[in-house]
Structures are given as structure tokens and as C-alpha cells.
Design a protein around this motif. Structure first.
Motif, mmCIF file in Angstrom:
data_model
loop_
_atom_site.group_PDB
_atom_site.id
_atom_site.type_symbol
_atom_site.label_atom_id
_atom_site.label_comp_id
_atom_site.label_asym_id
_atom_site.label_seq_id
_atom_site.Cartn_x
_atom_site.Cartn_y
_atom_site.Cartn_z
ATOM 1 N N TYR A 192 96.118 15.361 5.841
ATOM 2 C CA TYR A 192 96.187 14.856 7.220
ATOM 3 C C TYR A 192 97.497 15.275 7.866
ATOM 4 O O TYR A 192 98.574 15.000 7.353
ATOM 5 C CB TYR A 192 96.061 13.336 7.220
ATOM 6 N N PRO A 193 97.448 15.958 9.028
ATOM 7 C CA PRO A 193 98.686 16.414 9.689
ATOM 8 C C PRO A 193 99.307 15.303 10.529
ATOM 9 O O PRO A 193 98.755 14.913 11.558
ATOM 10 C CB PRO A 193 98.189 17.565 10.568
ATOM 11 N N LEU A 194 100.458 14.808 10.114
ATOM 12 C CA LEU A 194 101.127 13.760 10.879
ATOM 13 C C LEU A 194 101.940 14.337 12.022
ATOM 14 O O LEU A 194 101.928 13.814 13.133
ATOM 15 C CB LEU A 194 102.049 12.938 9.968
ATOM 16 N N ILE A 195 102.675 15.418 11.749
ATOM 17 C CA ILE A 195 103.558 16.021 12.746
ATOM 18 C C ILE A 195 103.282 17.519 12.792
ATOM 19 O O ILE A 195 103.224 18.190 11.758
ATOM 20 C CB ILE A 195 105.045 15.782 12.402
ATOM 21 N N LEU A 196 103.123 18.043 13.987
ATOM 22 C CA LEU A 196 103.023 19.490 14.196
ATOM 23 C C LEU A 196 103.931 19.819 15.369
ATOM 24 O O LEU A 196 103.558 19.677 16.524
ATOM 25 C CB LEU A 196 101.576 19.895 14.477
ATOM 26 N N GLN A 197 105.146 20.231 15.039
ATOM 27 C CA GLN A 197 106.204 20.373 16.037
ATOM 28 C C GLN A 197 106.507 21.848 16.300
ATOM 29 O O GLN A 197 106.734 22.622 15.370
ATOM 30 C CB GLN A 197 107.476 19.667 15.551
ATOM 31 N N LEU A 198 106.510 22.218 17.569
ATOM 32 C CA LEU A 198 106.855 23.580 17.956
ATOM 33 C C LEU A 198 108.368 23.712 18.089
ATOM 34 O O LEU A 198 109.037 22.796 18.584
ATOM 35 C CB LEU A 198 106.185 23.935 19.282
ATOM 36 N N ARG A 199 108.907 24.869 17.641
ATOM 37 C CA ARG A 199 110.343 25.125 17.750
ATOM 38 C C ARG A 199 110.568 26.546 18.240
ATOM 39 O O ARG A 199 109.686 27.406 18.160
ATOM 40 C CB ARG A 199 111.023 24.925 16.390
ATOM 41 N N ALA A 200 111.774 26.778 18.742
ATOM 42 C CA ALA A 200 112.135 28.119 19.210
ATOM 43 C C ALA A 200 112.058 29.118 18.061
ATOM 44 O O ALA A 200 112.230 28.776 16.890
ATOM 45 C CB ALA A 200 113.538 28.099 19.806
ATOM 46 N N GLY A 201 111.828 30.375 18.412
ATOM 47 C CA GLY A 201 111.605 31.396 17.400
ATOM 48 C C GLY A 201 112.798 31.735 16.537
ATOM 49 O O GLY A 201 112.644 32.255 15.435
ATOM 50 N N ASN A 202 114.019 31.450 17.014
ATOM 51 C CA ASN A 202 115.208 31.769 16.217
ATOM 52 C C ASN A 202 115.732 30.569 15.450
ATOM 53 O O ASN A 202 116.876 30.564 15.004
ATOM 54 C CB ASN A 202 116.309 32.338 17.112
#
Length: 449
Positions: A192-202
Motif C-alpha cells: 500500500y503506497p502511503l506517500i508518493l512525493q515528487l521532488r526536483a530532478g537534482n
């Protein structure tokens, strides 16, 4: 004379002339979307996301409410249609219309088109994203029948190549291309995915993770004060601030650690013994030990498990920093290494099964919202897989579930009394669909033990 014009001309021999045409009947290629709709009835993930969005539209001009828009986008991802452009065709599909609460009659009650979906994606703000993230964790908590004794959390990230001028798309030296760097935190046993956080590429692998973990630990322990939480991750997450958050929150951890000159000296004797054992047996040699080690940036020493492995190709040492108490080999072989297969498998399903790597919006927040929609679609597929318990699809990957269950032809007929959906007479997985549908209709069957 019989008309033999074919929309798709074939030239192989048949007993009689072969005519292939696209039917004018109300047909759909995705009958299994109704299973996803039944899963949504239990997990309520689409409703939860839509409840976090503040409607900005003129009430007198609204044709599709927010719940229908979010549901349509998520169901399209479940069906393998990751692009908003697909809405222009699927808005006519009778099965998608039924799933979104619309009449499947031809030419009426159409679903949203691509411009409407795109406006939704680009309207979302930071506060709404934070509320959605909280809803995702709440959904995980609500699926437990009772307080669990232990929860193991896996954390991992992946490179998501970008091909345009997306905001915060940056060049990453290790991967060698412009990208985003999402991070996934999932529960180990169920995925189960609790957190799916996007971040900058670097970003560094562990950048921004400490704050997320601090909030997640607090949220879980507020509901289950006595639960034992354990975090597993690779060497990219063995940062001092992450370990401090775990220790202050009384959370166990087992994190990979990059070797350095000091650690090479500490493992040298053990590695030499492994080399001699390999020479004597001509087999792979593996020896384990642990030491207490303090890096320059640490406030105090921490336990470090060492694996001295000698292969035909040469030495293969590994290190794991941990505050757990299991014997070194038991911790490494029966706990830590399970992380690799589990977390990488979840990421593979998200990328290949849900197309969570399709982040082509121009703004960073819009792409974060797309990631949340993909997370919702993945949760629905997990619910379908869980409902397949006792069948041959109980451990099937998302791609296989879609191929065998979602991608099925159906004829939809609307009368004054009912909506009739007729599936193929020779559907090879009819029994599995019956079992899954029955289980999805029983809310307790989807609860975690």
C-alpha cells in the motif's frame, strides 16, 4: 448480394469471405473498469481526493462535479490511458460513463473532455496537495480491522526522465538526464503506497525525506500509540537527519550505508577470512559481523552490520546501519534484503502498470497532482488484487490484472428498467471476475489483518 466491404481488410484464406467492421452498437473495450468502480465503493480514494479540492467554477455552469472528474481520470489510468487527451474518446465509452455515475446512452451524459481534465490538473495548489497526502494516509489507517503490532515501511526513489520544460525538471549527474526524482513510502507486506512525493530532478536521494517521515510517524503513532514502526531503505537514505527522526520518534530502521576508508579497514579481517573460505570451498563465502561506528557528522556511534562476501569475481562487502537488535546475518538475510525486491517491485508496477512516470504538465504542482492520481489508481488495483485472494490472480502484477480483467469487451444496453452489461460468452477469467466482484462487495474482505 451480400455486402463484403471490410473496415479492416485481410488477405489470408478463410472458408467464407471475412468482413471485419467497427460496430455501431454501444460497446466498450474496458468492462473491468466496473471492478475498479466497485473497489472505489470500498476504499473511497477518489472521493477522498475530490473532497480536498476547492471548486473554483461558476456553479451555474458546472456539468461535471469534482468527484466525477477525479474518478474519470483515475479510472482512465486503471485502464491504461495515462494521457488527458484520451478523455476526448473515452468520454463516450458506456462503461466509463457508468463507473462515473452517468447514463451510458449514446450521445448523452458525456464525460469530461481533455480541456476540462487539464484545467483540473492545473488548478490544484499546495494546500490541496497536502490535504490529499493526509487523506491517503487516513485511507491506509482505516483499512485495518484493529491496531497492528508492527508496520514495516519501505522507502525508495526512482528517476523519472522529462522531455520538455517542466518546472523543476533538472539534470541529475548520476542518471545523466533531465528528470524528476519521486520518492515512494509503502507498507511492506501489502504494498500500500502511503506517500508518493515528487521532488526536483537534482535532489539527493534523501532530500526532504526527514520532514515527511516525521509527519508520517506522528500520524501513525497518534492513532496507534503502541505500534512498532520500522523503516527500510538503501544507502541514499542513511542521512543523519533521517536517522535522528527515527530515533526521536522511537522508530526502528535498517538503512544501507556506503563504504568508506574507515569501514574498509573495519571489514578487512572479515573479508580476508571470506576469501580464504572461498579458496577452500570454491563456493561463494559470506561472513557477518557488526561494529559500532561514528561518522564525523554523527552525534553518537551507531550499530553497523557488515557482510563480507567473496565471489568468483572478487569481494562484495555490504554495510547496513541500524538500531535493531537482531543478529547480523538474520537482520541482513531475512529482513533488510527483502526491501530491494519489495520496493523495486512497487515502483515497477507504478511505472509500467499505472504509468506514474507520465508527468508532462508544465508546473510542478500539477505533476504532483498527477502522481497522486496515479497513487489512487494503484490503490484501486491493490484492492482488486486483494479481492482476488484464493484465485490464480492473487499475486498478479498490475499489468497482468489489467490485461486479464480490465481489458474485456462488453455490450451495454439501456432500457427503462435497467442497464444491461453483457460480457463475452467465452471470457477465460469469468470465474475469477465473479469471485473478485463478490469479495469487493464485502467491505470486511478488504481489511488488513
Amino acid at each position: 448480394m451480400t455486402e463484403c466491404h471490410s473496415d479492416l481488410p485481410y488477405n489470408f484464406p478463410t472458408p467464407r469471405p471475412l468482413v471485419v467492421r467497427f460496430s455501431d452498437l454501444e460497446l466498450s473495450s474496458d468492462a473491468g473498469i466496473l471492478l475498479a468502480r466497485q473497489a472505489e465503493e470500498q476504499v473511497q480514494v477518489c472521493r477522498g481526493l475530490s473532497a480536498c479540492i476547492q471548486d473554483w467554477r461558476d456553479p451555474s455552469k458546472i456539468t461535471h462535479n469534482l468527484h466525477q472528474l477525479v474518478s474519470q481520470r483515475v479510472y482512465q489510468m486503471v485502464g491504461g490511458y495515462e494521457d488527458a487527451n484520451d478523455s476526448n474518446v473515452l468520454r463516450h465509452d458506456p462503461i466509463f460513463k457508468v463507473a462515473c455515475g452517468r447514463s451510458p446512452s449514446v450521445g448523452t451524459d458525456l464525460l469530461a473532455s481533455q480541456p476540462t481534465i487539464t484545467r483540473l490538473e492545473n488548478h490544484i495548489g499546495k494546500a490541496e496537495v497536502a490535504a490529499m497526502r493526509s487523506r491517503m494516509v487516513d485511507g491506509f489507517i482505516q483499512r485495518y480491522k484493529s491496531a497492528p503490532d508492527e508496520i514495516v515501511l519501505d522507502i525508495d526513489g526512482w528517476d523519472d526522465p522529462t522531455h520538455g520544460n517542466q518546472q523543476l525538471s533538472c539534470f541529475h549527474g548520476y542518471y545523466g538526464h533531465h528528470m524528476y526524482f519521486p520518492v515512494l513510502i509503502n507498507e511492506a507486506s501489502t504494498g500500500y503506497p502511503l506517500i508518493l512525493q515528487l521532488r526536483a530532478g537534482n535532489s539527493h536521494s534523501g532530500k526532504g525525506v526527514a520532514g515527511i517521515l516525521r509527519w508520517l510517524f506522528w500520524r501513525l503513532k497518534r492513532v496507534w500509540p503502541s505500534v512498532r514502526l520500522i523503516l527500510r531503505g538503501d544507502a541514499g537514505f542513511s542521512l543523519p537527519e533521517i536517522m535522528q527522526v527515527c530515533e526521536r520518534s522511537k522508530v526502528g530502521y535498517a538503512l544501507g550505508f556506503i563504504r568508506n576508508a574507515v569501514l574498509e579497514r573495519k571489514i578487512a579481517d572479515l573479508l580476508e577470512r571470506a576469501r580464504l573460505q572461498h579458496i577452500q570451498t570454491q563456493q561463494k563465502a559470506r561472513l557477518f559481523d557488526d561494529v559500532y561506528y561514528a561518522a564525523r557528522t554523527w552525534d553518537e556511534p551507531r550499530r553497523l552490520v557488515m557482510k563480507a562476501e567473496w565471489l568468483d569475481q572478487g569481494p562484495n562487502p555490504r554495510f547496513v546501519v541500524t538500531n535493531l537488535e537482531q543478529p547480523p546475518q538474520e537482520l541482513y538475510d531475512h529482513f533488510y534484503v527483502q526491501r530491494g525486491g519489495d520496493s523495486e517491485h512497487r515502483i515497477k508496477e507504478l511505472k509500467l502498470g499505472i504509468k506514474a512516470d507520465r508527468l508532462s504538465c508544465s508546473t510542478f504542482i500539477a505533476n504532483q497532482f498527477r502522481l497522486l492520481l496515479a497513487q489512487a489508481a494503484y490503490i484501486l488495483m491493490i484492492a482488486i488484487r486483494q479481492a482476488a485472494h484464493g484465485t490464480q490472480l492473487a499475486t498478479a502484477q498490475v499489468e497482468r490484472l489489467r490485461l486479464l480483467l480490465i481489458k474485456g469487451a462488453a455490450k451495454v444496453t439501456v432500457s427503462t428498467r435497467r442497464i444491461l452489461v453483457e460480457l463475452a460468452a467465452f471470457c477465460p477469467y469469468a470465474q475469477e471476475m465473479r469471485q473478485i466482484s463478490r469479495n469487493l462487495s464485502q467491505s470486511q474482505s478488504l481489511k488488513f489483518e
